[in-house]
Write a protein that holds these residues in place. Structure first.
Motif, PDB file in Angstrom:
ATOM      1  N   LYS A 196      -1.277  22.382  52.168  1.00 25.75           N
ATOM      2  CA  LYS A 196      -0.588  23.195  50.381  1.00 25.75           C
ATOM      3  C   LYS A 196       0.493  21.595  50.336  1.00 25.75           C
ATOM      4  N   PRO A 197       0.424  21.156  48.756  1.00 23.69           N
ATOM      5  CA  PRO A 197       0.841  19.964  47.936  1.00 23.69           C
ATOM      6  C   PRO A 197       2.298  20.356  48.263  1.00 23.69           C
ATOM      7  N   PRO A 198       3.939  19.142  48.889  1.00 21.23           N
ATOM      8  CA  PRO A 198       4.631  19.004  48.816  1.00 21.23           C
ATOM      9  C   PRO A 198       4.998  19.771  48.166  1.00 21.23           C
ATOM     10  N   ARG A 199       6.502  20.732  47.777  1.00 18.09           N
ATOM     11  CA  ARG A 199       6.848  20.356  46.382  1.00 18.09           C
ATOM     12  C   ARG A 199       7.841  19.765  46.023  1.00 18.09           C
ATOM     13  N   ASP A 200       8.313  18.550  47.428  1.00 17.44           N
ATOM     14  CA  ASP A 200       9.587  18.224  46.900  1.00 17.44           C
ATOM     15  C   ASP A 200       9.257  16.634  47.493  1.00 17.44           C
ATOM     16  N   LEU A 201      10.661  15.988  47.612  1.00 17.63           N
ATOM     17  CA  LEU A 201      10.013  14.662  48.656  1.00 17.63           C
ATOM     18  C   LEU A 201      10.493  14.602  49.939  1.00 17.63           C
ATOM     19  N   ASP A 202      11.399  15.692  50.338  1.00 16.18           N
ATOM     20  CA  ASP A 202      11.668  15.984  51.590  1.00 16.18           C
ATOM     21  C   ASP A 202      10.500  17.046  52.495  1.00 16.18           C
ATOM     22  N   GLU A 203      10.100  17.008  51.790  1.00 13.18           N
ATOM     23  CA  GLU A 203       8.535  17.464  52.641  1.00 13.18           C
ATOM     24  C   GLU A 203       7.636  17.059  52.336  1.00 13.18           C
ATOM     25  N   LEU A 204       7.829  16.169  51.454  1.00 15.58           N
ATOM     26  CA  LEU A 204       6.797  14.799  51.308  1.00 15.58           C
ATOM     27  C   LEU A 204       6.998  13.940  52.338  1.00 15.58           C
ATOM     28  N   VAL A 205       7.741  13.635  52.661  1.00 13.40           N
ATOM     29  CA  VAL A 205       8.679  12.852  54.029  1.00 13.40           C
ATOM     30  C   VAL A 205       7.989  14.380  55.199  1.00 13.40           C
ATOM     31  N   GLU A 206       8.075  14.990  55.195  1.00 11.83           N
ATOM     32  CA  GLU A 206       7.522  15.740  56.793  1.00 11.83           C
ATOM     33  C   GLU A 206       6.511  15.701  56.464  1.00 11.83           C
ATOM     34  N   GLN A 207       5.228  15.940  55.651  1.00 10.61           N
ATOM     35  CA  GLN A 207       4.320  15.584  55.594  1.00 10.61           C
ATOM     36  C   GLN A 207       3.086  13.992  55.731  1.00 10.61           C
ATOM     37  N   VAL A 208       4.319  13.547  55.781  1.00 12.07           N
ATOM     38  CA  VAL A 208       4.110  12.064  56.325  1.00 12.07           C
ATOM     39  C   VAL A 208       4.276  11.903  57.226  1.00 12.07           C
ATOM     40  N   ASN A 209       5.328  11.980  57.562  1.00 15.22           N
ATOM     41  CA  ASN A 209       4.955  11.830  59.147  1.00 15.22           C
ATOM     42  C   ASN A 209       4.677  13.189  60.637  1.00 15.22           C
ATOM     43  N   ALA A 210       4.103  13.579  59.690  1.00 17.79           N
ATOM     44  CA  ALA A 210       2.987  14.841  60.168  1.00 17.79           C
ATOM     45  C   ALA A 210       1.771  14.309  60.388  1.00 17.79           C
ATOM     46  N   GLY A 211       1.549  12.908  59.898  1.00 14.95           N
ATOM     47  CA  GLY A 211       0.147  12.026  59.961  1.00 14.95           C
ATOM     48  C   GLY A 211      -0.260  12.210  58.201  1.00 14.95           C
ATOM     49  N   LYS A 212       0.242  12.835  57.684  1.00 19.66           N
ATOM     50  CA  LYS A 212      -0.814  12.859  56.036  1.00 19.66           C
ATOM     51  C   LYS A 212      -0.542  12.046  55.351  1.00 19.66           C
ATOM     52  N   ASN A 213      -0.814  10.726  55.234  1.00 19.39           N
ATOM     53  CA  ASN A 213      -0.439   9.746  54.921  1.00 19.39           C
ATOM     54  C   ASN A 213      -0.577   9.410  53.135  1.00 19.39           C
ATOM     55  N   ILE A 214       0.552   9.078  52.271  1.00 20.99           N
ATOM     56  CA  ILE A 214       0.435   8.698  50.660  1.00 20.99           C
ATOM     57  C   ILE A 214       0.660   7.503  50.485  1.00 20.99           C
ATOM     58  N   ALA A 215      -0.371   7.443  49.553  1.00 22.06           N
ATOM     59  CA  ALA A 215      -0.578   5.949  48.379  1.00 22.06           C
ATOM     60  C   ALA A 215       0.199   6.302  46.871  1.00 22.06           C
ATOM     61  N   LEU A 216       1.221   5.359  47.176  1.00 21.87           N
ATOM     62  CA  LEU A 216       2.141   5.853  45.724  1.00 21.87           C
ATOM     63  C   LEU A 216       1.990   4.532  45.436  1.00 21.87           C
ATOM     64  N   ALA A 217       1.580   3.774  43.434  1.00 16.48           N
ATOM     65  CA  ALA A 217       1.757   2.341  43.123  1.00 16.48           C
ATOM     66  C   ALA A 217       3.074   2.361  42.858  1.00 16.48           C
ATOM     67  N   GLY A 273      -7.660  18.198  45.424  1.00 20.53           N
ATOM     68  CA  GLY A 273      -6.949  18.983  45.429  1.00 20.53           C
ATOM     69  C   GLY A 273      -5.611  18.166  44.205  1.00 20.53           C
ATOM     70  N   VAL A 274      -5.862  19.266  43.296  1.00 18.62           N
ATOM     71  CA  VAL A 274      -4.338  18.470  42.552  1.00 18.62           C
ATOM     72  C   VAL A 274      -3.689  19.660  41.750  1.00 18.62           C
ATOM     73  N   SER A 275      -1.794  18.682  42.027  1.00 20.88           N
ATOM     74  CA  SER A 275      -0.871  19.592  42.077  1.00 20.88           C
ATOM     75  C   SER A 275       0.516  18.625  40.859  1.00 20.88           C
ATOM     76  N   ALA A 276       1.396  18.798  40.718  1.00 20.93           N
ATOM     77  CA  ALA A 276       2.527  18.690  40.063  1.00 20.93           C
ATOM     78  C   ALA A 276       2.986  17.349  41.421  1.00 20.93           C
ATOM     79  N   LEU A 277       3.843  16.272  40.569  1.00 20.94           N
ATOM     80  CA  LEU A 277       3.829  15.401  41.726  1.00 20.94           C
ATOM     81  C   LEU A 277       5.794  16.413  42.263  1.00 20.94           C
ATOM     82  N   PRO A 278       6.352  15.824  43.346  1.00 20.94           N
ATOM     83  CA  PRO A 278       6.920  16.423  44.140  1.00 20.94           C
ATOM     84  C   PRO A 278       8.439  16.342  43.373  1.00 20.94           C
ATOM     85  N   ALA A 279       9.177  17.634  43.765  1.00 22.93           N
ATOM     86  CA  ALA A 279      10.389  17.209  43.014  1.00 22.93           C
ATOM     87  C   ALA A 279      11.874  16.452  43.232  1.00 22.93           C
TER      88      ALA A 279
END
Length: 797
Positions: free
Chosen positions: A165-186, A273-279
């Motif tokens: 499930k994609p992260p809904r907000d930046l807090d969830e994004l950090v949680e997912q990254v800490n869980a090993g789900k890396n992200i690429a940000l330009a 998968g495609v979703s809106a950017l995190p809030a």
């Protein structure tokens, strides 16, 4: 755009020959009846589309030819830079295409070079067909220079085989990254712009003034800067490198322009998968740039050629071709406001349509300054990179660079904070507080200035003892009495909201005001997504260091241990509160504020293991009392101390004002040192009338103006919650404010207070009784769970 450079190579000589040939024979429609069903002639189009989107465009052009057998449409694709250059060169000989399909950036260059027609007043143009946001990108103060054809913006792509499930907000994004789900940000300005709105910021205000200095931009840069210290965040300006990392499975998440959709789908297939950017922290939507592909008409085209090209443009922007753009799933959306998309549109287009609701167009009138901000070799970009790398602080970068833009390029700047907004119906309001005498005196001086500026408004103050103020306020409001404003710690907010004695001010405080604060400060004033107060100052822990004993400022925990020894002691208080800063560095710790249950205890055991290990090293002195730790530092026996701003007055007196500094706590394997964040702000009584509420909000805004905050900062230990306040000359206070940006807001309700008591015992067992961290944590979790269960089964009043 860079991601379109995987491109067909045209033979220049052959291309120019074809251009000349088509220009010579393209005037057949000049004397024709373009309003009839028998359009005749040829249309030459230049565009910069590639891949699947080029195929869609060519098929739409073929359909137009089928509907109009007398028309021959020839299209040439080339890179944007080549297109602009070739048009400039060919136009000198009155040669070139009739029509262009280009992005808004290229359109602005063509307008500046006087290469395209102004469409103002043209009878063929029906502006009502297009969405207002799309039209904004092709219009400036001088006219309309193109017709919006398609829209695209940035989205969050994810690999379904790696992310459920994609992260809904930046807090969830950090949680997912800490869980090993890396992200690429330009990280280029244009690529990373989406985070500005997530922190309630904007590039330009309603008057067209540059407003990057209002706080939202600083907060977003702070987030990106901290993200670089978290393993799993791949931040880079090189979009090609990031794209390859996503397509190869090196990262699970990827923020990129929607036009990359076809390429990513070909690489990942059904796993894309495609979703809106995190809030953002307050659930404010991400605001990526709304990009436009525009149809423009060249100045070299005759009237007949232009009319014929406009007939084609009318077709391309009509409902059926626009619907085709949406259903082909090429990462582009319609500009036609009359197109209604059903539930059966492809998921990629559906995500794009959702995201474009919060995407922000860059008006053509702003394109010049926007291109300057986005240009990689600009002074702005150079400073921007330094801020992301931590060479300079985001505050310093924004303060210096934004003003430099105004001086160098004549850009109009929005003020750092909104102008004083006096209430329409001023009232006399009362405020309760528990401030020190010097802070209370400063507050009264500010209130006097407010009353002089806002005629009819007055603010009176009453001191109430800190240990009694919350309960006394609640009882007074329940009986219809008490003050209009409660100026106190956010720790009291949850129980006061539960008792229904605070006014919900959601929607009454402008986002432009809220963006100036440290994000956690605003969140501390919310409950269940509703706003119950306006922040003013913050309190948190940080690392003190003795300037006479060291110049080494440890960045992480390993660095800290290497910095201490027999001659350089660390005075480290270790209780649940004073040790909370080690939770994020070791993986996180979460509590459900409603039940009091621990939902994530990842950090507890490794953090306690680290403390137990450090305790054995020479120079590491762990205390169960802040007083004993502070005594060691004040006596010059410790080089480092972990404490809060309450220690400043004593240490200045005993060591000297300039004898020590304050910096952020060291980071750990999973993130920065993150102590608890406590916030002081203005909360309004539920019994206050409307005039009092308006006056209280106006006073809160006035209190947070830079001039007012400097008055409070001069008291010596008042830490402003405003990220934009220039604290040059107040390095110790600024050290705490910088630390507050990565501090963690915790709802300190009764359940948390009970958990804190159990946590103190856990620390004592490990550090004083030699109980193993694993056993102590296990006992703590059992006790916490039992207390939560007991609370659930307790009879309700």
């Amino acid at each position: 755009m860079v991601y379109r450079r995987v491109f067909l190579l045209l033979q220049v000589a052959g291309m120019l020959f074809l251009i000349g040939l088509l220009t010579a024979c393209g005037g057949d429609a000049e004397d024709g009846d373009t309003a009839s069903d028998k359009l005749k002639g040829s249309i030459l189009i230049w565009h910069d589309w590639v891949g699947q989107e080029k195929t869609t465009l060519e098929e739409l052009l073929a359909k137009f030819e089928e509907l109009n057998p007398g028309v021959d449409v020839i299209s040439l694709g080339m890179e944007t830079e080549t297109l602009v250059q070739q048009l400039a060169e060919r136009s000198q000989g009155a040669l070139g295409p009739d029509m262009l399909v280009v992005d808004a950036d290229a359109l602005q260059q063509l307008v500046e070079a006087d290469l395209v027609q102004n469409l103002n007043g043209r009878s063929h143009v029906d502006e009502r067909r297009f969405t207002p946001a799309a039209l904004e990108t092709t219009r400036n103060q001088d006219g309309l220079w193109g017709l919006p054809f398609t829209l695209h913006t940035q989205l969050l792509f994810y690999n379904k085989s790696m992310v459920d499930k994609p992260p809904r907000d930046l807090d969830e994004l950090v949680e997912q990254v800490n869980a090993g789900k890396n992200i690429a940000l330009a990280t280029g300005f244009n690529d990373a712009f989406w985070g500005l709105g997530a922190f309630d910021g904007q590039a330009f205000d309603d008057q067209g003034r540059l407003s990057l200095g209002r706080g939202g931009f600083t907060n977003w840069l702070d987030f990106l800067q901290r993200a670089q210290s978290i393993p799993g965040f791949m931040l880079d300006e090189d979009r090609e490198r990031l794209r390859q990392a996503f397509m190869s499975g090196e990262v699970a998440l990827y923020a990129a322009d929607s036009v990359e959709l076809p390429m990513l789908r070909s690489a990942l297939g059904d796993n894309l998968g495609v979703s809106a950017l995190p809030a953002g922290p307050g659930q404010s939507a991400a605001t990526p740039v709304l990009e436009t592909e525009a149809i423009a008409f060249t100045n070299v085209a005759s009237k007949g050629e232009t009319d014929l090209a406009m007939a084609l443009a009318d077709y391309l922007t009509s409902s059926q071709p626009q619907l085709r753009i949406a259903t082909d799933n090429i990462g582009q959306a319609p500009t036609n406001a009359r197109v209604r998309l059903g539930k059966n549109i492809p998921p990629g287009t559906a995500a794009l349509v959702r995201q474009q609701r919060s995407a922000r167009p860059v008006g053509l009138r702003f394109r010049g300054i926007w291109n300057l901000l986005s240009r990689p070799d600009s002074t702005f970009s150079e400073g921007y990179r330094k801020a992301l790398a931590g060479v300079i602080s985001p505050n310093e970068f924004v303060r210096r660079t934004v003003s430099a833009l105004a001086d160098r390029y004549g850009v109009s700047l929005a003020p750092a904070t909104p102008a004083t907004r006096c209430p329409d119906s001023p009232a006399i309001i009362s405020v309760w507080h528990a401030l020190r005498q010097d802070e209370a005196a400063a507050l009264e001086r500010i209130a006097t200035s407010f009353a002089l500026e806002c005629t009819g408004a007055e603010v009176s103050f009453e001191y109430v003892d800190y240990n009694e103020i919350s309960d006394t306020f609640a009882e007074a409001v329940k009986s219809g009495q008490g003050p209009d404003v409660f100026f106190e710690s956010s720790r009291w907010l949850p129980p006061l909201v539960d008792q229904k004695v605070l006014r919900d001010v959601s929607g009454r405080v402008n986002a432009d005001v809220l963006q100036q604060f440290i994000p956690g400060a605003v969140e501390s004033m919310r409950q269940d997504g509703r706003l119950y107060g306006i922040p003013e100052s913050v309190t948190t822990l940080a690392l003190f260091y003795n300037r006479g004993l060291t110049k080494k400022l440890p960045i992480d925990l390993d660095d800290l241990l290497q910095s201490v020894g027999p001659n350089h002691h660390l005075a480290l208080p270790a209780t649940f509160f004073y040790g909370y800063w080690g939770m994020v560095p070791f993986g996180g710790f979460e509590i459900d504020p409603e039940s009091g249950k621990v939902t994530d205890s990842t950090a507890l055991e490794p953090w306690l293991e680290w403390l137990k290990m450090a305790q054995q090293l020479p120079g590491v002195d762990i205390y169960d009392s802040i007083t004993r730790a502070e005594d060691q530092f004040a006596a010059g026996k410790a080089t480092y101390l972990v404490s809060g701003p309450w220690s400043l007055a004593r240490l200045r007196k005993e060591l000297g004002t300039g004898a020590f500094g304050v910096v952020a706590l060291p980071a750990g394997p999973f993130g920065p040192g993150s102590p608890m964040l406590q916030v002081q702000g203005l909360m309004i009584s539920a019994a206050a009338d409307e005039a009092a509420v308006d006056t209280a909000i106006a006073f809160a805004e006035y209190l947070n103006a830079p001039e007012s905050q400097m008055v409070l900062s001069q008291t010596g230990s008042h830490i402003s919650a405003s990220v934009g306040l220039d604290l040059t000359g107040y390095s110790q206070i600024n050290g705490f404010r910088e630390q507050a940006k990565s501090a963690v807001y915790v709802i300190e309700n009764a359940r948390f207070i009970n958990l804190e008591r159990l946590g103190n015992e856990m620390y004592r067992q490990v550090l004083e009784q030699d109980v193993s961290p694993a056993d102590a944590v296990n006992e703590f979790l059992k006790a916490a769970d039992a207390a939560a269960n007991q609370s659930e089964t307790a009879p309700q009043e």
